[in-house]
Design a protein around this motif. Structure first.
Motif, PDB file in Angstrom:
ATOM      1  N   HIS A  24    -163.150 -60.997 -60.335  1.00 25.74           N
ATOM      2  CA  HIS A  24    -164.005 -60.312 -59.350  1.00 25.74           C
ATOM      3  C   HIS A  24    -165.141 -61.234 -58.900  1.00 25.74           C
ATOM      4  CE1 HIS A  24    -162.690 -55.930 -60.549  1.00 25.74           C
ATOM      5  NE2 HIS A  24    -161.685 -56.687 -60.152  1.00 25.74           N
ATOM      6  N   GLU A  28    -165.948 -62.743 -55.075  1.00 27.27           N
ATOM      7  CA  GLU A  28    -167.254 -62.719 -54.416  1.00 27.27           C
ATOM      8  C   GLU A  28    -167.661 -64.111 -53.936  1.00 27.27           C
ATOM      9  OE1 GLU A  28    -168.906 -58.701 -56.668  1.00 27.27           O
ATOM     10  OE2 GLU A  28    -169.166 -60.662 -57.611  1.00 27.27           O
ATOM     11  N   HIS A  52    -156.291 -62.863 -54.604  1.00 27.66           N
ATOM     12  CA  HIS A  52    -156.319 -61.420 -54.407  1.00 27.66           C
ATOM     13  C   HIS A  52    -154.956 -60.799 -54.688  1.00 27.66           C
ATOM     14  CE1 HIS A  52    -156.080 -57.649 -52.043  1.00 27.66           C
ATOM     15  NE2 HIS A  52    -157.287 -57.471 -52.535  1.00 27.66           N
ATOM     16  N   HIS A  55    -154.001 -61.153 -58.534  1.00 26.63           N
ATOM     17  CA  HIS A  55    -154.843 -60.262 -59.346  1.00 26.63           C
ATOM     18  C   HIS A  55    -154.404 -58.803 -59.193  1.00 26.63           C
ATOM     19  CE1 HIS A  55    -158.790 -59.008 -61.089  1.00 26.63           C
ATOM     20  NE2 HIS A  55    -158.659 -57.993 -60.252  1.00 26.63           N
ATOM     21  N   ASN A 118    -165.154 -55.423 -51.507  1.00 26.99           N
ATOM     22  CA  ASN A 118    -166.360 -55.026 -52.243  1.00 26.99           C
ATOM     23  C   ASN A 118    -166.310 -53.564 -52.670  1.00 26.99           C
ATOM     24  OD1 ASN A 118    -167.726 -57.505 -52.316  1.00 26.99           O
ATOM     25  ND2 ASN A 118    -168.450 -57.222 -50.209  1.00 26.99           N
ATOM     26  N   HIS A 120    -163.614 -51.872 -53.319  1.00 28.41           N
ATOM     27  CA  HIS A 120    -162.660 -51.732 -54.422  1.00 28.41           C
ATOM     28  C   HIS A 120    -163.219 -52.277 -55.743  1.00 28.41           C
ATOM     29  CE1 HIS A 120    -159.092 -51.487 -56.803  1.00 28.41           C
ATOM     30  NE2 HIS A 120    -159.069 -52.787 -56.977  1.00 28.41           N
ATOM     31  N   LEU A 121    -163.877 -53.424 -55.694  1.00 26.27           N
ATOM     32  CA  LEU A 121    -164.432 -53.990 -56.933  1.00 26.27           C
ATOM     33  C   LEU A 121    -165.410 -53.001 -57.568  1.00 26.27           C
ATOM     34  CD1 LEU A 121    -165.172 -57.752 -56.074  1.00 26.27           C
ATOM     35  CD2 LEU A 121    -163.044 -56.683 -56.822  1.00 26.27           C
ATOM     36  N   THR A 122    -166.262 -52.425 -56.750  1.00 23.90           N
ATOM     37  CA  THR A 122    -167.238 -51.460 -57.258  1.00 23.90           C
ATOM     38  C   THR A 122    -166.541 -50.272 -57.900  1.00 23.90           C
ATOM     39  OG1 THR A 122    -168.773 -52.103 -55.516  1.00 23.90           O
ATOM     40  CG2 THR A 122    -169.203 -50.016 -56.613  1.00 23.90           C
ATOM     41  N   GLU A 124    -163.402 -49.936 -58.904  1.00 26.97           N
ATOM     42  CA  GLU A 124    -162.568 -50.277 -60.072  1.00 26.97           C
ATOM     43  C   GLU A 124    -163.431 -50.498 -61.314  1.00 26.97           C
ATOM     44  OE1 GLU A 124    -158.670 -52.617 -60.052  1.00 26.97           O
ATOM     45  OE2 GLU A 124    -160.204 -54.139 -60.329  1.00 26.97           O
ATOM     46  N   GLU A 125    -164.551 -51.173 -61.136  1.00 31.35           N
ATOM     47  CA  GLU A 125    -165.419 -51.422 -62.289  1.00 31.35           C
ATOM     48  C   GLU A 125    -165.993 -50.105 -62.817  1.00 31.35           C
ATOM     49  OE1 GLU A 125    -168.123 -54.684 -61.356  1.00 31.35           O
ATOM     50  OE2 GLU A 125    -166.444 -55.905 -60.667  1.00 31.35           O
TER      51      GLU A 125
END
Ligand SMILES: [Fe+2]
Ligand SMILES: [Fe+2]
Length: 183
Positions: A24, A28, A52, A55, A118, A120-122, A124-125
């Motif tokens: 991730h 970024e 991408h 992953h 961004n 999705h990263l948020t 997923e985390e």
């Protein structure tokens, strides 16, 4: 070997949560380089597409199913993750298909890609990695780290981020109904 000169890392072991977070951070950094008009944006978009795709596929094949089986995440959360990956592939394809990298169209496509990734990263985390931290023990996290890394690296070696491969993933996602507008 990887078709890109940009270093994408090549982890072989570790806690799956840390390995995912490392990627991730790489997303970024690559998005930042993609916005920078002085960088080699063509090389950066190819590197980002490769990472991408590798992953996302490694998560879908090796991580999400195991977390579901352990009831760490729900079916809905896993499916939602796959929908967001599909949106990422679609936004990535738009960036890859543009001829030039110094146009307004390119900037617009990069802006949309950054928005989708961004988001999705948020999510997923918050909704997948946090429950995994709480519900999955060290041993399974290490085991998942190994299979995640192996799948990720194998996808990179297979050239998973080529325009043709990403286009095929988008077509497959459409057929599976993962890109329906009202989802
Ligand atoms: Fe991820
Ligand atoms: Fe993901």
């Amino acid at each position: 070997m990887a078709a890109t000169p940009i270093d994408l890392g090549r982890p072989v072991q570790g806690d799956v949560i840390e390995l995912i977070l490392d990627d991730h951070r790489r997303f970024e950094a690559l998005l930042r380089d993609l916005r920078d008009s002085t960088s080699d944006r063509d090389a950066v978009r190819r590197a980002l597409a490769t990472l991408h795709t590798a992953h996302a596929l490694a998560e879908e094949r090796r991580v999400y199913p195991r977390l579901r089986r352990r009831d760490a995440i729900t079916e809905h959360e896993a499916e939602h993750g796959e929908e967001e990956h599909a949106e990422g592939h679609e936004a990535m394809l738009a960036v890859l298909e543009l001829k030039g990298t110094d146009t307004q169209a390119f900037d617009d496509a990069v802006e949309e890609l950054a928005r989708v990734i961004n988001h999705h990263l948020t999510e997923e985390e918050l909704t997948i990695l946090n429950p995994a931290r709480e519900e999955v023990g060290d041993r399974l996290r290490t085991e998942l780290g190994e299979v995640f890394a192996a799948e990720r690296n194998r996808q990179i070696d297979d050239g998973c981020g080529s325009v043709d491969q990403v286009r095929a993933l988008v077509a497959k996602a459409h057929r599976a109904g993962l890109l329906d507008e009202d989802e």
